[in-house]
Design a protein around this motif. Structure first.
Motif, PDB file in Angstrom:
ATOM      1  N   ARG B 120     -54.479  77.303  58.316  1.00  0.00           N
ATOM      2  CA  ARG B 120     -53.755  78.465  58.824  1.00  0.00           C
ATOM      3  C   ARG B 120     -53.072  78.179  60.150  1.00  0.00           C
ATOM      4  O   ARG B 120     -52.084  78.816  60.490  1.00  0.00           O
ATOM      5  CB  ARG B 120     -54.717  79.627  59.030  1.00  0.00           C
ATOM      6  N   HIS B 121     -53.645  77.263  60.926  1.00  0.00           N
ATOM      7  CA  HIS B 121     -53.058  76.947  62.233  1.00  0.00           C
ATOM      8  C   HIS B 121     -52.621  75.494  62.238  1.00  0.00           C
ATOM      9  O   HIS B 121     -53.286  74.633  61.665  1.00  0.00           O
ATOM     10  CB  HIS B 121     -54.090  77.144  63.346  1.00  0.00           C
ATOM     11  N   VAL B 224     -59.177  81.604  67.295  1.00  0.00           N
ATOM     12  CA  VAL B 224     -58.700  81.996  65.966  1.00  0.00           C
ATOM     13  C   VAL B 224     -57.293  82.564  66.005  1.00  0.00           C
ATOM     14  O   VAL B 224     -56.674  82.731  64.952  1.00  0.00           O
ATOM     15  CB  VAL B 224     -59.629  83.005  65.254  1.00  0.00           C
ATOM     16  N   ASN B 241     -72.091  74.304  70.121  1.00  0.00           N
ATOM     17  CA  ASN B 241     -72.372  74.417  68.696  1.00  0.00           C
ATOM     18  C   ASN B 241     -71.380  75.361  68.038  1.00  0.00           C
ATOM     19  O   ASN B 241     -70.772  75.037  67.006  1.00  0.00           O
ATOM     20  CB  ASN B 241     -73.806  74.940  68.535  1.00  0.00           C
ATOM     21  N   VAL B 242     -71.193  76.535  68.670  1.00  0.00           N
ATOM     22  CA  VAL B 242     -70.281  77.531  68.106  1.00  0.00           C
ATOM     23  C   VAL B 242     -68.842  77.038  68.128  1.00  0.00           C
ATOM     24  O   VAL B 242     -68.155  77.016  67.109  1.00  0.00           O
ATOM     25  CB  VAL B 242     -70.383  78.859  68.899  1.00  0.00           C
ATOM     26  N   ASN B 245     -67.972  74.131  65.750  1.00  0.00           N
ATOM     27  CA  ASN B 245     -67.877  74.525  64.350  1.00  0.00           C
ATOM     28  C   ASN B 245     -66.629  75.342  64.079  1.00  0.00           C
ATOM     29  O   ASN B 245     -65.998  75.198  63.027  1.00  0.00           O
ATOM     30  CB  ASN B 245     -69.125  75.306  63.931  1.00  0.00           C
ATOM     31  N   VAL B 246     -66.250  76.205  65.028  1.00  0.00           N
ATOM     32  CA  VAL B 246     -65.013  76.973  64.856  1.00  0.00           C
ATOM     33  C   VAL B 246     -63.823  76.022  64.780  1.00  0.00           C
ATOM     34  O   VAL B 246     -62.986  76.117  63.884  1.00  0.00           O
ATOM     35  CB  VAL B 246     -64.826  77.982  66.009  1.00  0.00           C
ATOM     36  N   GLY B 249     -63.662  74.125  61.552  1.00  0.00           N
ATOM     37  CA  GLY B 249     -63.160  75.002  60.507  1.00  0.00           C
ATOM     38  C   GLY B 249     -61.659  75.168  60.592  1.00  0.00           C
ATOM     39  O   GLY B 249     -60.970  75.195  59.583  1.00  0.00           O
ATOM     40  N   LEU B 250     -61.132  75.241  61.813  1.00  0.00           N
ATOM     41  CA  LEU B 250     -59.693  75.458  61.993  1.00  0.00           C
ATOM     42  C   LEU B 250     -58.860  74.279  61.512  1.00  0.00           C
ATOM     43  O   LEU B 250     -57.750  74.463  61.032  1.00  0.00           O
ATOM     44  CB  LEU B 250     -59.367  75.728  63.467  1.00  0.00           C
ATOM     45  N   GLY B 252     -59.686  72.167  59.102  1.00  0.00           N
ATOM     46  CA  GLY B 252     -59.837  71.862  57.686  1.00  0.00           C
ATOM     47  C   GLY B 252     -61.251  71.773  57.168  1.00  0.00           C
ATOM     48  O   GLY B 252     -61.446  71.648  55.971  1.00  0.00           O
ATOM     49  N   GLY B 253     -62.252  71.857  58.036  1.00  0.00           N
ATOM     50  CA  GLY B 253     -63.596  71.909  57.471  1.00  0.00           C
ATOM     51  C   GLY B 253     -64.505  70.786  57.916  1.00  0.00           C
ATOM     52  O   GLY B 253     -64.088  69.864  58.624  1.00  0.00           O
ATOM     53  N   PRO B 254     -65.769  70.860  57.496  1.00  0.00           N
ATOM     54  CA  PRO B 254     -66.780  69.908  57.959  1.00  0.00           C
ATOM     55  C   PRO B 254     -66.590  68.497  57.427  1.00  0.00           C
ATOM     56  O   PRO B 254     -67.185  67.557  57.947  1.00  0.00           O
ATOM     57  CB  PRO B 254     -68.092  70.502  57.426  1.00  0.00           C
ATOM     58  N   THR B 273     -70.003  68.235  62.527  1.00  0.00           N
ATOM     59  CA  THR B 273     -70.714  69.497  62.334  1.00  0.00           C
ATOM     60  C   THR B 273     -72.121  69.327  61.799  1.00  0.00           C
ATOM     61  O   THR B 273     -72.824  70.309  61.558  1.00  0.00           O
ATOM     62  CB  THR B 273     -69.924  70.421  61.393  1.00  0.00           C
ATOM     63  N   ASN B 275     -73.814  68.652  59.058  1.00  0.00           N
ATOM     64  CA  ASN B 275     -74.333  69.408  57.920  1.00  0.00           C
ATOM     65  C   ASN B 275     -75.110  68.518  56.979  1.00  0.00           C
ATOM     66  O   ASN B 275     -74.764  67.375  56.777  1.00  0.00           O
ATOM     67  CB  ASN B 275     -73.172  70.037  57.132  1.00  0.00           C
ATOM     68  N   ASP B 328     -63.260  70.251  49.020  1.00  0.00           N
ATOM     69  CA  ASP B 328     -63.367  71.076  50.228  1.00  0.00           C
ATOM     70  C   ASP B 328     -62.037  71.296  50.915  1.00  0.00           C
ATOM     71  O   ASP B 328     -61.864  72.248  51.660  1.00  0.00           O
ATOM     72  CB  ASP B 328     -64.374  70.464  51.214  1.00  0.00           C
TER      73      ASP B 328
END
Lengths: 342, 356
Positions: B120-121, B224, B241-242, B245-246, B249-250, B252-254, B273, B275, B328
Motif C-alpha cells: 500500500r505504501h 500507517v 517490537n511494535v 513489526n509494523v 508489515g508495511l 511486504g511481510g515477515p 520479525t 516468527n 505470503d
C-alpha cells in the motif's frame, strides 16, 4: 416514541480549544435529529479539595453521578500546573476501566486501508501506566507494570459482553506472554476464563507483534481486540491511523456503577480554535456511540448516516478532510440531511 | 568504549569461518537448510556448527550449549525458538536468554520497499535500531500478593547511551540524515525520560545529523499514513517490537526482512520479525528471502562481501525481475522454486559453483 417527553440528561464537557465549537455543532445536529437528549454543561478544571488532593469540581462530579452518561471534548494537559492530567483525574474519579474505540473505514475519506471494521478494548486503569517508577541507583530506573486479577477479569468480561451486545463474532486477546510470563500470563488466563463463560463468541489469542504485523497488511481479519493498557494505547492509535486519524475516530470510556464518558481523542488544536475551521466528526461519532450505548439505535443510525453521507458527498468538508468548508457549513449540511431523512 | 563499534572479524582457520547454526522451531530448520544449500552451491567458505535447542525441555542445558558455541565462534545464524507458555513462568524465553547472555544490545533492521512487491505504501526506507537487552524484556516479575503481578521495566543510563551511540554511528556511516527517538516519556517520565535524555546527549555530539523524538502511539499512526517521513529510528525494547513489526508489515511481510543482533563481541543473524511460523512449517510455502538475506548480512559481517553481493543480487533479481513470489507476497511459487532460481542466477553470473 422518539417524540416522547422522555428526555435523557447527559453531562456535556465542552473542553478547551476547539472543544466548545465542536460541542455546539453536535448539539445542533442532535436538535435537528430530534434526539431525546438534554445537555447539562459542566467544566472540569481541576481544583484542590480539602486535604490538598486534586479533584474535579464537585458540581461536575454530581452531574456525572446523576446522569451516568457524559460527552467530552478535548482537554488541554497543562505542563507544570502542579496537578495531574485532567483525563487521568476523570479516569480515577469514575473508575473508567475500559477504553473502547470502534474503528470503521469512512467511505469517502480515502486512506490506503479500506474495509477496516474492528474495535479495540483497552484496559485503562493499570498495566504499564500505573505511574509507579523509582530510581534504584543513579542511572538505573525501574518502571512497574501492574496486572491484577480483578482488573483483568473485569476488562475481559466487558469485552465479551460488548461483543455479544454489538453482534461481533470474535474477541482476540493481545499479549506478550512469551516474554512477560506472569503478568500477561495472568491477563491471558482471565481472558480464557471469560471466554469459557461466553461460548457464543469465538476467542483467539495473538502476540502483540503478530497483531501489528498482520494489522498493517490485512486489517479485515480483526474483530474485537482486548488488551492491557500500553498495548491498547499503541494499537488503538494504530487503528485510528488506518481509518484516517484522531480527527475522525470515536472513543468511549466505560466506568464502574454504569458511568460512561464518550469523548473525542484528538487534541485541543489551539491554532484553529475560534476560527470555525474545526472538524466535529470525532465528537459527533463519539456522541453516536453514546446513543447506541443508551439504546437509541434509531437516532444513532440516522445521525451517523447523515455524517458519512456528507463526507462521501465531498461537497462540504472541513480542511482536515481535504475540503475548504467551515465547521458551521459542514454542521449545517449534516443537519439538513438529518431533517431530510424524516 | 571507542573501539566497541569495530567488531573484530571472527576466527578463520584455513580460510574458512565456522558459524553456529541454531535451527529453532517451525520454519527455521527448513529455511536454514536452504541457506546452507545456497552457501554450499556458491562455495562460500563457511562451515556451520549446528546446535539444537529443544523448546520442550525445562532445563537450560540446551540454550547454554548454544551460547557457548556462539562464544566460541563469534557469529551465529538462527531460527526462532518457540516459547511454550503452558510451561511454568520460570522457564524463560530461550531467544531472550540468548540475547541477554551474549549482551547483543543492538537489534538492527532495515526496511526497504522492494519494487517487485505490491504494498500500500511505496518508497519506504527506514532503519530501526532497537535496544535488545533491557526495558520491558528484563524478565523480572513477581507476585507479592495473590492476584497482583508486578513486572519490572528497567532502563539504565549505560544501555541507553550505548544504543543511542550505536544508532548515531550507524546513521553517520550509512549517510543518513535524521534519527528519531521513539518513547512514551509523557507517561513513563523517569524510565523513558532517561532514555530520551541519553539520546539527546549523544545527539549533541553529532551536529550533522538531525535528532527528533516522537511518542510511540503517534509514531504508529504516522507509520500507517506516511511512512516515508522516517529515516533512522531508535527506541527501547518493547516499542522496538511494535515498530519493527509494523514496518515489516508495511514493506511486504515477515518473509522479506532480515534482522541482526549485534553485541560488543558477538553477532547473531535471524529474520527481523522472529516468527516461528508453525502453521506453514514443512509445507514448502515459506518465503526464504528473509533468512537468505540474513545469511548475506552475516557474510558481510565476515567480510565476505563478494559472496554476499552475489547472493543478494540473485535474490532481488528473482523477486523484482523474474517476479517469482511465494504465497505470503501474493505469488504461487514454492520455497524450493525460489531457492533454485537464486542458485541458477548465481551460476549464470559465471562465479565458481558446486554441482547443482
Amino acid at each position: 416514541m422518539y417524540l416522547g417527553a422522555w428526555m435523557q440528561t447527559v453531562t456535556l464537557i465542552p473542553g478547551d480549544g476547539i472543544g466548545p465549537e465542536i460541542s455546539v455543532a453536535v448539539m445542533k445536529i442532535f436538535e435537528a435529529a430530534k434526539a431525546p437528549i438534554q445537555w447539562e454543561e459542566r467544566n472540569v478544571t481541576a481544583i484542590k479539595g480539602p486535604g490538598g488532593k486534586w479533584m474535579i469540581p464537585p458540581d461536575a462530579k454530581e452531574s456525572m453521578d446523576k446522569n451516568k452518561i457524559g460527552l467530552k471534548g478535548p482537554l488541554k494537559t497543562p505542563i507544570a500546573a502542579g496537578h495531574p492530567s485532567m483525563n487521568l483525574l476523570l479516569r480515577k474519579t469514575f473508575d473508567l476501566y475500559a477504553n473502547v474505540r470502534p474503528c470503521v473505514s469512512i467511505e469517502g475519506y480515502k486512506t490506503p486501508y479500506t474495509d477496516v471494521n474492528l474495535v479495540t478494548i483497552r484496559e485503562n486503569t493499570e498495566g504499564e501506566y500505573s505511574g509507579i517508577e523509582h530510581v534504584i541507583v543513579d542511572g538505573v530506573v525501574q518502571s512497574i507494570k501492574l496486572i491484577t486479577e480483578q482488573a483483568s477479569q473485569r476488562i475481559a468480561e466487558y469485552a465479551f459482553e460488548y461483543a455479544r451486545n454489538n453482534q461481533r463474532a470474535s474477541v482476540t486477546a493481545v499479549h506478550k506472554a512469551n516474554i512477560m510470563r506472569m503478568s500477561d500470563g495472568l491477563f491471558l488466563r482471565k481472558c480464557r476464563e471469560a471466554a469459557e463463560k461466553h461460548r457464543d463468541v469465538k476467542f483467539t489469542e495473538m502476540y502483540l507483534d503478530t497483531v501489528c504485523l498482520n494489522m498493517v497488511q490485512d486489517p479485515t481479519q480483526f474483530d474485537v481486540l482486548v488488551m492491557p493498557n500500553l498495548y491498547g494505547d499503541i494499537l488503538s492509535d494504530l487503528c485510528a491511523g488506518l481509518i484516517g486519524g484522531l480527527g475522525v475516530t470515536p472513543s468511549g470510556n466505560i466506568g464502574a456503577n454504569g458511568v460512561a464518558i464518550f469523548e473525542s481523542v484528538h487534541g485541543t488544536a489551539p491554532d484553529i480554535a475560534g476560527k470555525d475551521m474545526a472538524n466535529p466528526t470525532a465528537l459527533l461519532l463519539s456522541a453516536v456511540m453514546m446513543l447506541r450505548h443508551m439504546g437509541l439505535h434509531g437516532h444513532a443510525k440516522k445521525i451517523e448516516a447523515a455524517c458519512f453521507d456528507t463526507i462521501r458527498d465531498e461537497k462540504v468538508r472541513t480542511q482536515d478532510l481535504g475540503g475548504n468548508s467551515k465547521c458551521s457549513e459542514f454542521t449545517d449540511a449534516i443537519c439538513q440531511r438529518v431533517r431530510d431523512m424524516d | 568504549f571507542a573501539l566497541y563499534f569495530f567488531l573484530p572479524p571472527p576466527a578463520k582457520y584455513g580460510g574458512r569461518h565456522t558459524v553456529t547454526l541454531i535451527p529453532g522451531d517451525g520454519i527455521g530448520p527448513e529455511l536454514l537448510n536452504h541457506v546452507r544449500e545456497v552457501f554450499r552451491f556458491s562455495c562460500v567458505p563457511v562451515d556451520f556448527e549446528v546446535v539444537h535447542v529443544n523448546s520442550a525441555l525445562e532445563t537450560e542445558e540446551d540454550i547454554n550449549n548454544a551460547i557457548t558455541a556462539i562464544r566460541r565462534n563469534g557469529v551465529a545464524l538462527k531460527g526462532n525458538i518457540e516459547t511454550k507458555h503452558t510451561m511454568p513462568p520460570s522457564v524463560k524465553s530461550r531467544n531472550n536468554l540468548l540475547r541477554t547472555s551474549l549482551d547483543l544490545y543492538a537489534n538492527v533492521m532495515h526496511c526497504q520497499s522492494l519494487p517487485g512487491v505490491q504494498t500500500r505504501h511505496q518508497n519506504i526506507d527506514i532503519m530501526i535500531i532497537r535496544e535488545n537487552t533491557e526495558g520491558e524484556y528484563s524478565s523480572l516479575e513477581h507476585e507479592n500478593v495473590p492476584g497482583v503481578v508486578e513486572s519490572l521495566k528497567i532502563i539504565t543510563r549505560n544501555n541507553s547511551l550505548r544504543i543511542a551511540e550505536y544508532a548515531f554511528r550507524l546513521a553517520r556511516e550509512k549517510g543518513r540524515r535524521r534519527v528519531t527517538a521513539v518513547h512514551k516519556a509523557n507517561i513513563m517520565k523517569l524510565g523513558d525520560g532517561l532514555f530520551l535524555q541519553c539520546c539527546r546527549e549523544v545527539a549533541s555530539g553529532y551536529p550533522d545529523i538531525t535528532f527528533d523524538s516522537m511518542i510511540v502511539d503517534n509514531t504508529t499512526m504516522q507509520l500507517v499514513s506516511k511512512p516515508q517521513q522516517f529515516d533512522v529510528m531508535v527506541m527501547p525494547n518493547l516499542y522496538g517490537n511494535v515498530v519493527s513489526n509494523v514496518c515489516a508489515g508495511l514493506v511486504g511481510g515477515p518473509g522479506l526482512v532480515p534482522g541482526a543482533n549485534y553485541g560488543r563481541d558477538y553477532a547473531v543473524f535471524e529474520t527481523a520479525t522472529r516468527n516461528t511460523g508453525k502453521s506453514i512449517a514443512d509445507k514448502n510455502i515459506a518465503n526464504p528471502t528473509a533468512m537468505l538475506l540474513a545469511g548475506c548480512m552475516m557474510l558481510d559481517h565476515l567480510k565476505l562481501h563478494d559472496h554476499a553481493s552475489s547472493i543478494r543480487n540473485a535474490i532481488f533479481t528473482t523477486m523484482n525481475e523474474n517476479r517469482l513470489h511465494t504465497a505470503d507476497i501474493g505469488g504461487q511459487g514454492t520455497t524450493s522454486e525460489v531457492v533454485q532460481s537464486v542458485m541458477r542466477i548465481i551460476q549464470s553470473k559465471g562465479q565458481l559453483t558446486a554441482e547443482f
